[in-house]
Design a protein around this motif. Structure first.
Motif, PDB file in Angstrom:
ATOM      1  N   HIS A 116      -5.570 -10.563   4.752  1.00 42.12           N
ATOM      2  CA  HIS A 116      -4.294 -10.901   5.384  1.00 42.12           C
ATOM      3  C   HIS A 116      -3.220 -10.579   4.367  1.00 42.12           C
ATOM      4  N   SER A 117      -2.449  -9.528   4.609  1.00 42.45           N
ATOM      5  CA  SER A 117      -1.619  -8.977   3.550  1.00 42.45           C
ATOM      6  C   SER A 117      -0.251  -8.507   4.019  1.00 42.45           C
ATOM      7  N   SER A 118       0.641  -8.367   3.031  1.00 42.67           N
ATOM      8  CA  SER A 118       1.965  -7.794   3.288  1.00 42.67           C
ATOM      9  C   SER A 118       2.043  -6.389   2.684  1.00 42.67           C
ATOM     10  N   LEU A 119       0.900  -5.728   2.595  1.00 44.97           N
ATOM     11  CA  LEU A 119       0.853  -4.382   2.023  1.00 44.97           C
ATOM     12  C   LEU A 119       1.708  -3.392   2.801  1.00 44.97           C
ATOM     13  N   PHE A 120       2.055  -3.764   4.040  1.00 44.60           N
ATOM     14  CA  PHE A 120       2.787  -2.825   4.892  1.00 44.60           C
ATOM     15  C   PHE A 120       4.294  -2.903   4.692  1.00 44.60           C
ATOM     16  N   ARG A 121       4.724  -3.834   3.837  1.00 42.25           N
ATOM     17  CA  ARG A 121       6.136  -3.861   3.486  1.00 42.25           C
ATOM     18  C   ARG A 121       6.390  -2.726   2.499  1.00 42.25           C
ATOM     19  N   GLU A 122       7.280  -1.850   2.868  1.00 40.29           N
ATOM     20  CA  GLU A 122       7.524  -0.680   2.024  1.00 40.29           C
ATOM     21  C   GLU A 122       8.223  -1.095   0.732  1.00 40.29           C
ATOM     22  N   LYS A 123       7.631  -0.684  -0.384  1.00 42.41           N
ATOM     23  CA  LYS A 123       8.195  -1.005  -1.694  1.00 42.41           C
ATOM     24  C   LYS A 123       8.573   0.291  -2.406  1.00 42.41           C
ATOM     25  N   LYS A 124       9.689   0.246  -3.098  1.00 44.15           N
ATOM     26  CA  LYS A 124      10.195   1.432  -3.782  1.00 44.15           C
ATOM     27  C   LYS A 124       9.667   1.487  -5.217  1.00 44.15           C
ATOM     28  N   GLY A 125       9.694   2.666  -5.790  1.00 42.79           N
ATOM     29  CA  GLY A 125       9.308   2.828  -7.187  1.00 42.79           C
ATOM     30  C   GLY A 125       8.004   3.591  -7.339  1.00 42.79           C
ATOM     31  N   LYS A 126       7.829   4.177  -8.512  1.00 40.42           N
ATOM     32  CA  LYS A 126       6.643   5.002  -8.776  1.00 40.42           C
ATOM     33  C   LYS A 126       5.362   4.180  -8.788  1.00 40.42           C
ATOM     34  N   THR A 127       5.434   2.965  -9.315  1.00 36.54           N
ATOM     35  CA  THR A 127       4.240   2.111  -9.379  1.00 36.54           C
ATOM     36  C   THR A 127       3.756   1.769  -7.974  1.00 36.54           C
ATOM     37  N   ALA A 128       4.697   1.381  -7.107  1.00 31.42           N
ATOM     38  CA  ALA A 128       4.355   1.043  -5.721  1.00 31.42           C
ATOM     39  C   ALA A 128       3.783   2.264  -5.003  1.00 31.42           C
ATOM     40  N   GLU A 129       4.350   3.428  -5.303  1.00 31.41           N
ATOM     41  CA  GLU A 129       3.883   4.665  -4.675  1.00 31.41           C
ATOM     42  C   GLU A 129       2.456   4.996  -5.098  1.00 31.41           C
ATOM     43  N   LYS A 130       2.138   4.784  -6.377  1.00 34.30           N
ATOM     44  CA  LYS A 130       0.787   5.032  -6.883  1.00 34.30           C
ATOM     45  C   LYS A 130      -0.220   4.078  -6.224  1.00 34.30           C
ATOM     46  N   ARG A 131       0.201   2.797  -6.103  1.00 30.42           N
ATOM     47  CA  ARG A 131      -0.685   1.808  -5.475  1.00 30.42           C
ATOM     48  C   ARG A 131      -0.991   2.194  -4.024  1.00 30.42           C
ATOM     49  N   GLU A 132       0.052   2.650  -3.331  1.00 27.35           N
ATOM     50  CA  GLU A 132      -0.144   3.023  -1.935  1.00 27.35           C
ATOM     51  C   GLU A 132      -1.075   4.229  -1.805  1.00 27.35           C
ATOM     52  N   LEU A 174     -13.611  -3.045   6.714  1.00 28.24           N
ATOM     53  CA  LEU A 174     -12.369  -3.613   6.197  1.00 28.24           C
ATOM     54  C   LEU A 174     -11.441  -3.973   7.359  1.00 28.24           C
ATOM     55  N   ILE A 175     -11.066  -5.251   7.418  1.00 27.00           N
ATOM     56  CA  ILE A 175     -10.155  -5.743   8.460  1.00 27.00           C
ATOM     57  C   ILE A 175      -8.839  -6.121   7.797  1.00 27.00           C
ATOM     58  N   LEU A 176      -7.794  -5.401   8.109  1.00 24.83           N
ATOM     59  CA  LEU A 176      -6.458  -5.693   7.582  1.00 24.83           C
ATOM     60  C   LEU A 176      -5.659  -6.426   8.653  1.00 24.83           C
ATOM     61  N   GLU A 177      -4.956  -7.464   8.254  1.00 29.15           N
ATOM     62  CA  GLU A 177      -4.152  -8.226   9.208  1.00 29.15           C
ATOM     63  C   GLU A 177      -2.762  -8.459   8.631  1.00 29.15           C
ATOM     64  N   THR A 178      -1.750  -8.237   9.446  1.00 24.17           N
ATOM     65  CA  THR A 178      -0.373  -8.477   9.031  1.00 24.17           C
ATOM     66  C   THR A 178       0.421  -9.031  10.210  1.00 24.17           C
ATOM     67  N   ASP A 179       1.362  -9.931   9.906  1.00 27.65           N
ATOM     68  CA  ASP A 179       2.216 -10.511  10.953  1.00 27.65           C
ATOM     69  C   ASP A 179       3.370  -9.585  11.300  1.00 27.65           C
ATOM     70  N   GLU A 180       3.562  -8.564  10.493  1.00 26.81           N
ATOM     71  CA  GLU A 180       4.697  -7.663  10.683  1.00 26.81           C
ATOM     72  C   GLU A 180       4.338  -6.506  11.607  1.00 26.81           C
ATOM     73  N   LYS A 181       5.379  -5.870  12.110  1.00 25.13           N
ATOM     74  CA  LYS A 181       5.187  -4.647  12.885  1.00 25.13           C
ATOM     75  C   LYS A 181       5.247  -3.478  11.910  1.00 25.13           C
ATOM     76  N   PRO A 182       4.130  -2.806  11.657  1.00 21.83           N
ATOM     77  CA  PRO A 182       4.128  -1.742  10.651  1.00 21.83           C
ATOM     78  C   PRO A 182       4.933  -0.518  11.092  1.00 21.83           C
ATOM     79  N   ASP A 183       5.425   0.186  10.094  1.00 20.55           N
ATOM     80  CA  ASP A 183       6.179   1.416  10.338  1.00 20.55           C
ATOM     81  C   ASP A 183       5.178   2.540  10.653  1.00 20.55           C
ATOM     82  N   LYS A 184       5.203   3.015  11.891  1.00 25.43           N
ATOM     83  CA  LYS A 184       4.236   4.022  12.327  1.00 25.43           C
ATOM     84  C   LYS A 184       4.504   5.397  11.720  1.00 25.43           C
TER      85      LYS A 184
END
Length: 336
Positions: free
Chosen positions: A80-96, A112-122
């Motif tokens: 259950h994660s907020s991984l879908f919140r877009e984060k700026k920066g080179k470190t965030a880009e590498k993680r993604e 792997l089951i990912l769950e988020t309460d947000e509407k992801p950016d398609k």
């Protein structure tokens, strides 16, 4: 993928190594998640599912996915994660990029089951990767215009079939709700199945079973006001207030209903037909037709003034400036 399609894929055993459950509707998300778990593991072994939350890093997820299962055939990871919140920066880009690589190469022994309460950016590569290699279930908030699939599945589940009048009444009632509680509807329809011996469901069955919803009584008041039936509207208002229905609950329904009539009246002045109006307001066709008939009872300025008066009433209620005849005055000005 919507609820009905996603559940059908499970019934057909079309299982994936990757799932994304995304959206605000907790009830649907939980129903699908439970059905998925039941397909993947017997109930006795569901404690073996590895659960990770927002504190888990991409490396934590990679490590969990790479661990061989010990007590069952599959290694089930639920994040259950907020991984879908877009984060700026080179470190965030590498993680993604690291995460995307994992999603494209999940081991055969892992789900792997990912769950988020947000509407992801398609538009993002992250979403497109999940869509390519797995299944995306969109647990979107439910309204009258998109609840049809869920209702069809639910009525089939309880072995009941509503007649046309009952089904239209149910959709019309849902239409006036500010927020649809699927959990409540689910329990009430289960109750309907228990206490109604007939397979066919009629309008009076739904009225009886849904009497616990504050919106039911307010719905009748909104309908009377929309039809300019002042006598009936005032009688229903008095009945609700005498029964202890909170004024704010009544106000919410009235604001939504009159605001819809105002919008419809405006679109009518622009030459829009029922199909266009239904699309713009997210209404099923028969509800759009019904509200168009009501909207034609009023001048545009009358509805605009009523919306303004209701907003003022909302302020007064929330700041303790309520007066005994607050709603009566608004209804009289609207319907006269």
């Amino acid at each position: 993928m919507q609820y009905g399609e996603a559940m059908m894929s499970l019934r057909k055993n079309e299982l994936k190594k990757l799932y994304l459950i995304a959206g605000e509707e907790k009830y649907l998300a939980e129903k699908f998640l439970n059905a998925l778990k039941a397909k993947l593991l017997p109930e006795a072994k569901q404690n073996n599912i590895t659960k990770l939350d927002d504190t888990a890093s991409v490396n934590d997820i990679i490590e969990a996915c790479s661990t061989m299962p010990f007590f069952c055939d599959k290694n089930i990871i639920h994040v259950h994660s907020s991984l879908f919140r877009e984060k700026k920066g080179k470190t965030a880009e590498k993680r993604e990029l690291l995460f995307i690589d994992l999603l494209a190469n999940i081991p055969e022994f892992t789900v792997l089951i990912l769950e988020t309460d947000e509407k992801p950016d398609k538009r993002r590569k992250l979403y497109k990767t999940i869509e390519k290699y797995g299944l995306v279930f969109e647990a979107e908030p439910v309204r009258a215009y998109n609840i049809g699939e869920w209702l069809k599945t639910k009525f089939k589940e309880i072995g009941k079939t509503p007649d046309t009048e009952a089904y239209e009444y149910l959709l019309a009632t849902i239409n006036v709700m500010q927020k649809v509680s699927l959990g409540f509807l689910d329990k009430e329809l289960d109750k309907l199945a228990l206490f109604t011996e007939r397979r066919d469901i009629r309008k009076h069955d739904l009225i009886d079973i849904l009497s616990g919803l504050p919106e039911i009584s307010a719905f009748a008041l909104a309908e009377a006001a929309g039809s300019r039936d002042l006598k009936k509207a005032l009688a229903l208002l008095d009945k609700q207030l005498s029964s202890g229905v909170p004024r704010i609950s009544i106000l919410i329904i009235l604001i939504r209903h009159i605001h819809q009539l105002w919008k419809i009246n405006f679109y009518l002045t622009q030459g829009a037909d029922s199909r266009i109006i239904g699309q713009k307001l997210g209404l099923v066709p028969f509800i759009a037709e019904k509200l168009i008939v009501q909207a034609k009872h009023f001048e545009l300025h009358t509805l605009r003034e009523t919306v303004s008066a209701l907003a003022d009433a909302d302020y007064k209620l929330k700041t303790g400036q309520n007066t005994p005849v607050l709603f009566e005055d608004i209804l009289i000005r609207l319907c006269r």
